[in-house]
Scaffold this active site. Structure first.
Site, PDB file in Angstrom:
ATOM      1  N   CYS A   1      21.743  34.480 -13.115  1.00 12.94           N
ATOM      2  CA  CYS A   1      22.172  35.834 -13.916  1.00 12.94           C
ATOM      3  C   CYS A   1      23.368  35.652 -14.856  1.00 12.94           C
ATOM      4  O   CYS A   1      24.415  35.417 -15.022  1.00 12.94           O
ATOM      5  CB  CYS A   1      22.837  37.023 -12.911  1.00 12.94           C
ATOM      6  SG  CYS A   1      23.574  38.672 -13.637  1.00 12.94           S
TER       7      CYS A   1
ATOM      8  N   CYS B   1      26.102  37.846 -15.188  1.00 14.27           N
ATOM      9  CA  CYS B   1      27.281  37.706 -14.145  1.00 14.27           C
ATOM     10  C   CYS B   1      28.351  36.677 -14.534  1.00 14.27           C
ATOM     11  O   CYS B   1      29.325  36.725 -14.138  1.00 14.27           O
ATOM     12  CB  CYS B   1      26.598  37.213 -12.825  1.00 14.27           C
ATOM     13  SG  CYS B   1      25.307  38.332 -12.186  1.00 14.27           S
TER      14      CYS B   1
END
Length: 136
Positions: A60, A63
């Site tokens: 991700c 993230c």
């Protein structure tokens, strides 16, 4: 006030907060995020009154900027709020339990109950505003 007096005041505040929240006096609040898993989630929730869980995954890209923010906040709010990181790919039970379908997601828990959720990235100022709301 001198530096040592400031340190002592902070220590006393942390101890009083633990006492007020009904936690063991010897229980220390970590200064860095805890690694939360399906198997240790309940123990962590039972031990600390306020927890912020960062749901993330290695793949991700959104993230990645959240990680240093969570690190800073864990250090800044040590003694008051515990931060944890949960990798969704390795911990499907908790991910499904809280219906996490997008990451990054920050889940706020107080006394074991989910009280708030932020999906997507958040600025340090926005996060601090939320945290202060739960400390009052």
């Amino acid at each position: 006030m001198e530096k040592s007096e400031d340190d002592e005041l902070e220590r006393l505040k942390r101890e009083k907060m633990k006492e007020i929240m009904g936690k063991k006096q010897g229980s220390e609040f970590p200064e860095s995020p805890l690694r939360i898993t399906d198997s240790n989630f309940q123990n962590i929730v039972d031990e600390y009154p306020i927890i912020v869980v960062d749901f993330w995954a290695e793949w991700c890209s959104a993230c990645k900027p959240m990680s240093p923010l969570i690190e800073r906040m864990a250090e800044k709010y040590s003694g008051k709020i515990v931060f944890g990181k949960l990798n969704i790919d390795k911990n499907p039970k908790i991910t499904n339990r809280f219906q996490i379908t997008s990451i990054p997601t920050l889940l706020f828990l107080k006394n074991g109950s989910a009280i708030d959720k932020v999906i997507g990235t958040i600025s340090p100022k926005q996060l601090e505003q939320k945290l202060k709301k739960y400390l009052d």
